[in-house]
Design an enzyme around this catalytic site. Structure first.
Site, PDB file in Angstrom:
ATOM      1  N   ASP A  10      11.216  30.647  46.114  1.00 13.61           N
ATOM      2  CA  ASP A  10      10.524  30.613  47.401  1.00 13.61           C
ATOM      3  C   ASP A  10       9.068  30.266  47.126  1.00 13.61           C
ATOM      4  OD1 ASP A  10       9.961  31.009  50.189  1.00 13.61           O
ATOM      5  OD2 ASP A  10       9.200  33.009  49.725  1.00 13.61           O
ATOM      6  N   SER A  11       8.346  29.950  48.181  1.00 10.69           N
ATOM      7  CA  SER A  11       6.916  29.686  48.038  1.00 10.69           C
ATOM      8  C   SER A  11       6.171  30.964  47.626  1.00 10.69           C
ATOM      9  CB  SER A  11       6.362  29.195  49.368  1.00 10.69           C
ATOM     10  OG  SER A  11       6.629  30.154  50.375  1.00 10.69           O
ATOM     11  N   CYS A  73      13.904  29.690  51.058  1.00 10.69           N
ATOM     12  CA  CYS A  73      12.672  29.302  51.744  1.00 10.69           C
ATOM     13  C   CYS A  73      13.060  28.350  52.873  1.00 10.69           C
ATOM     14  CB  CYS A  73      11.760  28.594  50.743  1.00 10.69           C
ATOM     15  SG  CYS A  73      10.252  27.925  51.461  1.00 10.69           S
ATOM     16  N   GLU A 152       2.551  38.428  53.402  1.00  7.52           N
ATOM     17  CA  GLU A 152       2.117  38.403  51.993  1.00  7.52           C
ATOM     18  C   GLU A 152       0.968  39.394  51.764  1.00  7.52           C
ATOM     19  OE1 GLU A 152       2.935  36.226  49.102  1.00  7.52           O
ATOM     20  OE2 GLU A 152       4.725  35.499  50.102  1.00  7.52           O
ATOM     21  N   CYS A 186      12.262  31.774  58.651  1.00  8.34           N
ATOM     22  CA  CYS A 186      11.475  31.782  57.413  1.00  8.34           C
ATOM     23  C   CYS A 186      11.821  33.088  56.713  1.00  8.34           C
ATOM     24  CB  CYS A 186       9.992  31.726  57.786  1.00  8.34           C
ATOM     25  SG  CYS A 186       8.868  32.194  56.460  1.00  8.34           S
ATOM     26  N   HIS A 188      10.235  35.080  55.033  1.00  6.56           N
ATOM     27  CA  HIS A 188       9.256  36.178  55.115  1.00  6.56           C
ATOM     28  C   HIS A 188       9.464  37.028  56.375  1.00  6.56           C
ATOM     29  CE1 HIS A 188       7.018  33.895  52.092  1.00  6.56           C
ATOM     30  NE2 HIS A 188       6.168  34.908  51.990  1.00  6.56           N
TER      31      HIS A 188
END
Ligand code: DGL
Length: 271
Positions: A10-11, A73, A152, A186, A188
């Protein structure tokens, strides 16, 4: 039977929502995870940069001798071309297909919402997949670029005032459109599931892309002859492109009871 690890990337740390599910479903499998924490977010970048990053991430995982690659992702899944994935030496899966299928299965009124990064929404990937599955569906898609930095940075505690305001700003129109299913497009976003659910209402089904992709992968391993044959004792090795300190701070949030395992920093731009 194949003893090699499953590769997941993932990013940043969002893909850990998929790792958590893989640990739950496939406790005997070894996993190698790469989180590009030094270059997150991907979702606000242009297509060529996202592709360049995705290719480096994939090359790194291949160097770890993985047997399957999951792009955990939404942004990479929406950008990396199927034709290129088909040329890889190991099977590859993103999250879009599995999430769209799950959404198509649960919607009753065929009004669906999709939220994701700017790149994901711009690509139209979820909308195209959903329309293939449900040609008459009404779909409202919205980019929510501030969600990734909020997650994040750990702004995920229930009732966080900043996050609440951002949710209201992005999701009022989606809620008012009367959707009965919302794809959290997404990886996240499931960290904000409780707050998003409170805002859109409990009657709206929220689809977690990492979870759905993990379920899809788990069902494919044995038919492909790739299961490692163990039912427990799997390990996870984490790699990140920025300091491992941030990872250590947030890993329990993402992985819950499955937290733990070595974390190592690598220079991804050399891949
Ligand atoms: N987890 C990534 C996704 O699913 C985050 C995107 C980003 O880095 O902006 O899209």
């Amino acid at each position: 039977m194949d003893k090699r690890p499953i590769g997941v990337f993932d990013s940043g740390l969002g893909g850990l929502t998929a790792v958590r599910q893989l640990r739950r479903l496939l406790p005997g499998e070894d996993i190698v995870y790469f989180g590009d924490t030094g270059r997150v977010p991907y979702g606000s970048r242009g297509r060529s940069t996202i592709l360049q990053y995705a290719r480096q991430d994939i090359r790194f995982l291949l160097s770890r001798d993985v047997k399957f690659i999951m792009a955990a992702c939404g942004t990479v899944s929406s950008t990396y071309p199927d034709e290129e994935a088909a040329q890889l030496p190991v099977p590859y899966a993103g999250v879009v297909d599995a999430a769209a299928r799950a959404a198509a299965k649960v919607t009753k009124n065929r009004r669906l919402g999709v939220i994701g990064t700017a790149a994901t929404i711009r690509s139209g990937s979820y909308v195209a997949r959903l329309h293939k599955l449900l040609p008459d569906a009404e779909i409202i898609a919205r980019a929510c670029p501030l969600f990734v930095p909020l997650v994040e940075n750990g702004f995920v505690d229930d009732g966080n005032r900043v996050t609440k305001l951002v949710i209201e700003q992005y999701l009022t129109e989606v809620r008012d459109a009367g959707v009965d299913t919302l794809i959290l497009g997404c990886t996240h976003y499931p960290l904000l599931k409780k707050m998003i659910g409170d805002f859109v209402g409990e009657e709206v089904r929220l689809i977690d892309p990492g979870k759905e992709a993990a379920i899809a992968l788990a069902s494919r391993l044995t038919p492909m002859g790739l299961e490692n044959g163990r039912t427990q004792g799997g390990t996870v090795h984490y790699y990140v492109s920025d300091t491992p300190d941030t990872f250590a701070e947030l890993e329990t949030l993402f992985l819950g009871q499955y937290a733990g395992g070595p974390v190592q920093q690598i220079a991804i731009e050399n891949c």
